[in-house]
Each structure stands twice: as C-alpha cells, then as structure tokens.
Design a protein around this motif. Structure first.
Motif, PDB file in Angstrom:
ATOM      1  N   ARG A 168       0.937  -1.316  -0.199  1.00  0.00           N
ATOM      2  CA  ARG A 168       0.069   0.098  -0.033  1.00  0.00           C
ATOM      3  C   ARG A 168       0.826   1.300  -0.014  1.00  0.00           C
ATOM      4  O   ARG A 168       0.752   2.120  -0.662  1.00  0.00           O
ATOM      5  CB  ARG A 168      -0.825   0.030   1.225  1.00  0.00           C
ATOM      6  CG  ARG A 168      -2.066  -0.717   1.264  1.00  0.00           C
ATOM      7  CD  ARG A 168      -2.903  -0.895   2.491  1.00  0.00           C
ATOM      8  NE  ARG A 168      -4.077  -1.783   2.526  1.00  0.00           N
ATOM      9  CZ  ARG A 168      -5.111  -1.415   2.456  1.00  0.00           C
ATOM     10  NH1 ARG A 168      -5.586   0.021   2.269  1.00  0.00           N
ATOM     11  NH2 ARG A 168      -6.175  -2.021   2.678  1.00  0.00           N
ATOM     12  N   GLN A 169       1.893   1.301   0.872  1.00  0.00           N
ATOM     13  CA  GLN A 169       2.623   2.452   0.935  1.00  0.00           C
ATOM     14  C   GLN A 169       3.550   2.836  -0.306  1.00  0.00           C
ATOM     15  O   GLN A 169       3.706   3.874  -0.785  1.00  0.00           O
ATOM     16  CB  GLN A 169       3.520   2.376   2.308  1.00  0.00           C
ATOM     17  CG  GLN A 169       3.015   2.087   3.580  1.00  0.00           C
ATOM     18  CD  GLN A 169       3.766   1.947   4.705  1.00  0.00           C
ATOM     19  OE1 GLN A 169       5.179   1.293   4.225  1.00  0.00           O
ATOM     20  NE2 GLN A 169       3.376   1.999   5.904  1.00  0.00           N
ATOM     21  N   HIS A 170       3.790   1.771  -0.883  1.00  0.00           N
ATOM     22  CA  HIS A 170       4.645   1.692  -2.235  1.00  0.00           C
ATOM     23  C   HIS A 170       3.783   1.989  -3.368  1.00  0.00           C
ATOM     24  O   HIS A 170       4.454   1.951  -4.602  1.00  0.00           O
ATOM     25  CB  HIS A 170       5.704   0.835  -2.272  1.00  0.00           C
ATOM     26  CG  HIS A 170       6.916   1.022  -1.305  1.00  0.00           C
ATOM     27  ND1 HIS A 170       6.720   0.224  -0.081  1.00  0.00           N
ATOM     28  CD2 HIS A 170       7.814   1.873  -1.391  1.00  0.00           C
ATOM     29  CE1 HIS A 170       7.949   0.459   0.823  1.00  0.00           C
ATOM     30  NE2 HIS A 170       8.617   1.545  -0.158  1.00  0.00           N
ATOM     31  N   ASN A 171       2.535   2.016  -3.216  1.00  0.00           N
ATOM     32  CA  ASN A 171       1.461   1.932  -4.443  1.00  0.00           C
ATOM     33  C   ASN A 171       1.878   0.866  -5.543  1.00  0.00           C
ATOM     34  O   ASN A 171       1.911   1.204  -6.658  1.00  0.00           O
ATOM     35  CB  ASN A 171       1.364   3.422  -5.137  1.00  0.00           C
ATOM     36  CG  ASN A 171       0.967   4.482  -4.331  1.00  0.00           C
ATOM     37  OD1 ASN A 171       0.243   4.406  -3.650  1.00  0.00           O
ATOM     38  ND2 ASN A 171       1.796   5.588  -4.329  1.00  0.00           N
ATOM     39  N   TRP A 175      -3.040  -1.302  -5.374  1.00  0.00           N
ATOM     40  CA  TRP A 175      -2.711   0.091  -4.559  1.00  0.00           C
ATOM     41  C   TRP A 175      -2.505   1.206  -5.198  1.00  0.00           C
ATOM     42  O   TRP A 175      -2.609   2.297  -4.518  1.00  0.00           O
ATOM     43  CB  TRP A 175      -1.939  -0.507  -3.227  1.00  0.00           C
ATOM     44  CG  TRP A 175      -2.080  -1.464  -2.552  1.00  0.00           C
ATOM     45  CD1 TRP A 175      -1.449  -2.750  -2.638  1.00  0.00           C
ATOM     46  CD2 TRP A 175      -3.395  -1.882  -1.794  1.00  0.00           C
ATOM     47  NE1 TRP A 175      -2.342  -3.590  -1.674  1.00  0.00           N
ATOM     48  CE2 TRP A 175      -3.554  -3.209  -1.351  1.00  0.00           C
ATOM     49  CE3 TRP A 175      -4.438  -1.227  -1.559  1.00  0.00           C
ATOM     50  CZ2 TRP A 175      -4.449  -3.775  -0.639  1.00  0.00           C
ATOM     51  CZ3 TRP A 175      -5.517  -1.651  -0.743  1.00  0.00           C
ATOM     52  CH2 TRP A 175      -5.496  -2.950  -0.370  1.00  0.00           C
ATOM     53  N   ARG A 176      -2.096   1.147  -6.614  1.00  0.00           N
ATOM     54  CA  ARG A 176      -2.054   2.319  -7.297  1.00  0.00           C
ATOM     55  C   ARG A 176      -3.443   3.093  -7.069  1.00  0.00           C
ATOM     56  O   ARG A 176      -3.404   4.336  -7.651  1.00  0.00           O
ATOM     57  CB  ARG A 176      -1.550   2.077  -8.758  1.00  0.00           C
ATOM     58  CG  ARG A 176      -0.262   1.536  -8.746  1.00  0.00           C
ATOM     59  CD  ARG A 176       0.169   1.275 -10.284  1.00  0.00           C
ATOM     60  NE  ARG A 176       1.534   0.516 -10.447  1.00  0.00           N
ATOM     61  CZ  ARG A 176       1.476  -0.682 -10.730  1.00  0.00           C
ATOM     62  NH1 ARG A 176       0.647  -1.294 -11.281  1.00  0.00           N
ATOM     63  NH2 ARG A 176       2.755  -1.432 -10.573  1.00  0.00           N
ATOM     64  N   ASP A 177      -4.312   2.271  -7.186  1.00  0.00           N
ATOM     65  CA  ASP A 177      -5.793   2.899  -7.309  1.00  0.00           C
ATOM     66  C   ASP A 177      -6.137   3.312  -5.865  1.00  0.00           C
ATOM     67  O   ASP A 177      -6.560   2.244  -5.117  1.00  0.00           O
ATOM     68  CB  ASP A 177      -6.832   1.866  -8.040  1.00  0.00           C
ATOM     69  CG  ASP A 177      -8.213   2.229  -8.191  1.00  0.00           C
ATOM     70  OD1 ASP A 177      -8.621   3.542  -7.587  1.00  0.00           O
ATOM     71  OD2 ASP A 177      -8.970   1.683  -8.651  1.00  0.00           O
ATOM     72  N   PRO A 178      -6.228   4.556  -5.583  1.00  0.00           N
ATOM     73  CA  PRO A 178      -6.856   4.720  -4.172  1.00  0.00           C
ATOM     74  C   PRO A 178      -8.278   4.414  -3.942  1.00  0.00           C
ATOM     75  O   PRO A 178      -8.649   4.472  -2.935  1.00  0.00           O
ATOM     76  CB  PRO A 178      -6.677   6.318  -4.214  1.00  0.00           C
ATOM     77  CG  PRO A 178      -6.816   6.912  -5.691  1.00  0.00           C
ATOM     78  CD  PRO A 178      -6.165   5.735  -6.502  1.00  0.00           C
TER      79      PRO A 178
END
Length: 192
Positions: A168-171, A175-178
């Motif tokens: 999540r922290q590194h997208n 997790w690139r998609d908020p």
C-alpha cells in the motif's frame, strides 16, 4: 429366512433387524472414507493435513486446481488472502501472477478444511515460498482479516499485515488505485 417354527413376533423382529443391517451395509458401501477427506468446516486447526500436487489450472488470483499424487483434481482456495474478482480491476493481473507462480509446478498445501463451495482451504507454497505472501507483496490481494483474525497464527498474521502495508505504502499493484474495492465488498454488491 422365516421359519414356520418361529413365533410371528420373532419373525417380524428378525425381518426388522435384517432390514436395518442391509440398510446400514448399503450406506456404508456408498461412502468410502479416505484419510484426505476433510470436514465441511472452515479452518479446523486440529484437522490440518498436508497435500502435495502439480498445479494444472488457475481460476483467479486466489484459487487453483492441482492434481494430487493419487491423480485426483482438487480445487484449492488460498487461505487468509482475497484477490480481486476476475471482473474487477486487477483481477486478470492477479490471476496471471498466480499462474506465473504455480502453473505446472509442484506445490505443498497445508490444508485447513473446506469452504462453502467445497474447495479445500490451504496455505500453498512452492519451493518453500508462500504464494499468498507473494500475491500480497505484489499488491494483488488483500489480507483477508475476517478469517485471519480468528484462525491465522500470530506470526503469519503479522507478516501478512506487513506485506500488505508495504505494498500500500509503495502503491504496488492494485494499491495504485486509491479507490481499490475489496473483493468481499464487490461480491456483496454483485450478489446482494
């Protein structure tokens, strides 16, 4: 096998017992218990067993088919993670990544039980690497807290949490998609 010498009451009792024995034998003959037969319950830690096989198919990012050493095809759902459904964003990528990790390869499955769809629930590893950890690390699955909080070992729970948080922290991956939607929320909307 009645006899005119037996009283009528004993003949009826005899027939009843014979009928019950035949019924029991018929039921027993139709069900063969194998050591790998598992209970219809989720993750019963006192019933854990190991399974080995070659992966022959990947349904999505958390479900695969393998052929065991007895040549049975078995569907396995990865424990403690939930990957996007195939029709969700990142669903095809999660499936593709799981296939890259395991298709055609020998895996070990630490089996906990079965789910409501009759899939084995288990921790799948290839060459000692937990494939669920890889899916989490690459941002292609959620740590499935609903079950993990109740059933996962403390050490593994912390490791899975850390892997998801780092992704999540590194997208990484989904997790690139908020606005990434958890698969359980997606299923609830689709199936009601």
């Amino acid at each position: 096998m009645t006899s005119p010498d037996l009283p009528v009451k004993r003949q009826k009792t005899y027939k009843w017992h014979l009928g019950a024995l035949i019924l029991i034998a018929a039921v027993a003959a139709t069900y063969t218990f194998r050591p790998n037969d598992l209970p219809e319950a989720r993750h019963q830690s006192d019933k854990v067993s190991m399974l080995q096989g070659r992966v022959v198919g990947v349904m999505d990012g958390d479900t695969l088919d393998l052929i065991d050493t007895d040549e049975h095809t078995i569907r396995v759902r990865l424990s403690y993670v939930d990957a996007p459904e195939f029709t969700q964003p990142y669903g095809p990528l999660a499936r593709q990544n799981l296939a890259r990790l395991v298709i055609g390869k020998q895996v070990m499955v630490r089996v906990h039980g079965k789910d409501k769809f009759d899939r084995l629930l288990g921790e799948v590893s290839h060459n000692g690497q937990d494939v669920s950890e890889t899916q989490l690390q690459q941002g292609l699955a959620w740590h499935y807290l609903y079950y993990a909080r109740k059933e996962q070992s403390a050490g593994q729970f912390e490791r899975y949490q850390q892997l998801e948080q780092t992704a999540r922290q590194h997208n990484v991956g989904l997790w690139r998609d908020p606005k990434a939607e958890a698969p359980w929320d997606f299923r609830r909307q689709v199936h009601g």
